[in-house]
Design a protein around this motif. Sequence first.
Motif, PDB file in Angstrom:
ATOM      1  N   UNK A  13       5.425  -1.146  -0.497  1.00 32.34           N
ATOM      2  CA  UNK A  13       5.812  -2.074  -1.552  1.00 32.34           C
ATOM      3  C   UNK A  13       6.451  -1.271  -2.676  1.00 32.34           C
ATOM      4  N   UNK A  14       7.670  -1.631  -3.015  1.00 30.26           N
ATOM      5  CA  UNK A  14       8.350  -1.011  -4.145  1.00 30.26           C
ATOM      6  C   UNK A  14       8.495  -2.067  -5.225  1.00 30.26           C
ATOM      7  N   UNK A  15       7.657  -1.951  -6.232  1.00 26.08           N
ATOM      8  CA  UNK A  15       7.667  -3.005  -7.253  1.00 26.08           C
ATOM      9  C   UNK A  15       8.974  -3.011  -8.051  1.00 26.08           C
ATOM     10  N   UNK A  40      -6.122   0.903  -6.180  1.00 25.93           N
ATOM     11  CA  UNK A  40      -4.885   0.126  -6.354  1.00 25.93           C
ATOM     12  C   UNK A  40      -4.195   0.525  -7.640  1.00 25.93           C
ATOM     13  N   UNK A  41      -2.908   0.239  -7.678  1.00 34.06           N
ATOM     14  CA  UNK A  41      -2.133   0.437  -8.886  1.00 34.06           C
ATOM     15  C   UNK A  41      -1.913  -0.927  -9.532  1.00 34.06           C
ATOM     16  N   UNK A  61       0.197  -7.406 -11.655  1.00 36.96           N
ATOM     17  CA  UNK A  61       0.472  -7.215 -10.234  1.00 36.96           C
ATOM     18  C   UNK A  61      -0.341  -6.030  -9.743  1.00 36.96           C
ATOM     19  N   UNK A  62      -1.134  -6.279  -8.727  1.00 35.25           N
ATOM     20  CA  UNK A  62      -1.959  -5.215  -8.156  1.00 35.25           C
ATOM     21  C   UNK A  62      -1.416  -4.842  -6.781  1.00 35.25           C
ATOM     22  N   UNK A  63      -1.192  -3.548  -6.578  1.00 33.85           N
ATOM     23  CA  UNK A  63      -0.655  -3.061  -5.313  1.00 33.85           C
ATOM     24  C   UNK A  63      -1.622  -2.036  -4.737  1.00 33.85           C
ATOM     25  N   UNK A  64      -2.087  -2.252  -3.507  1.00 38.19           N
ATOM     26  CA  UNK A  64      -2.953  -1.239  -2.891  1.00 38.19           C
ATOM     27  C   UNK A  64      -2.242   0.102  -2.865  1.00 38.19           C
ATOM     28  N   UNK A  65      -2.958   1.142  -3.204  1.00 41.49           N
ATOM     29  CA  UNK A  65      -2.305   2.441  -3.376  1.00 41.49           C
ATOM     30  C   UNK A  65      -1.644   2.941  -2.097  1.00 41.49           C
ATOM     31  N   UNK A  66      -2.247   2.615  -0.949  1.00 46.94           N
ATOM     32  CA  UNK A  66      -1.708   3.160   0.299  1.00 46.94           C
ATOM     33  C   UNK A  66      -0.352   2.554   0.659  1.00 46.94           C
ATOM     34  N   UNK A  67       0.006   1.452   0.058  1.00 54.98           N
ATOM     35  CA  UNK A  67       1.312   0.868   0.367  1.00 54.98           C
ATOM     36  C   UNK A  67       2.254   0.905  -0.835  1.00 54.98           C
ATOM     37  N   UNK A  68       1.800   1.470  -1.926  1.00 52.53           N
ATOM     38  CA  UNK A  68       2.631   1.473  -3.134  1.00 52.53           C
ATOM     39  C   UNK A  68       3.646   2.608  -3.077  1.00 52.53           C
ATOM     40  N   UNK A  70       5.940   3.061  -5.374  1.00 48.29           N
ATOM     41  CA  UNK A  70       6.528   3.145  -6.712  1.00 48.29           C
ATOM     42  C   UNK A  70       5.752   4.046  -7.654  1.00 48.29           C
ATOM     43  N   UNK A  71       4.695   4.654  -7.148  1.00 48.31           N
ATOM     44  CA  UNK A  71       3.799   5.377  -8.047  1.00 48.31           C
ATOM     45  C   UNK A  71       4.512   6.475  -8.813  1.00 48.31           C
ATOM     46  N   UNK A  72       5.281   7.286  -8.097  1.00 46.54           N
ATOM     47  CA  UNK A  72       5.921   8.425  -8.746  1.00 46.54           C
ATOM     48  C   UNK A  72       6.865   7.958  -9.849  1.00 46.54           C
ATOM     49  N   UNK A  73       7.636   6.937  -9.532  1.00 50.87           N
ATOM     50  CA  UNK A  73       8.595   6.436 -10.518  1.00 50.87           C
ATOM     51  C   UNK A  73       7.874   5.787 -11.698  1.00 50.87           C
ATOM     52  N   UNK A  74       6.816   5.077 -11.410  1.00 52.74           N
ATOM     53  CA  UNK A  74       6.082   4.409 -12.479  1.00 52.74           C
ATOM     54  C   UNK A  74       5.474   5.428 -13.434  1.00 52.74           C
TER      55      UNK A  74
END
Length: 91
Positions: A13-15, A40-41, A61-68, A70-74
Amino acid sequence: MSASEEPRDLHVIDIFMMSVKCGNCDTYQTVVGFKKLPDKNVYTYECENDSCDPNVTRTIVEVPREVDNSTRRAEELPYYSAEEEPELPPE
Ligand SMILES: [Zn+2]
C-alpha cells in the motif's frame, strides 16, 4: 479485509498514490501527520480549507506495517516526529 491471498501475491500500500476525499466539503484531504506504531503506521489527513473543522472531518488511515510501502517517504515529511506516541498530541 480478507487476508487469504496466496503468499506470493504480496500486496503493498502506497498511501501517496491514493486520494482521501472529504465527504463534507468534497475536496481532497492532505497528510498532516504520520506515526509509527508497533504493528501499523497511522496517517492523519485533514482538509486544507476553512470549510471544515479538522476535529470533525479529520481522517485517520491505518496501514499494517508489513504492507506499507510509504514509510521511508513519510519519515522525510516535515511533520514526522520520531516519537512513537499512542495518541495524537492536542493542538
Ligand atoms: Zn472537508
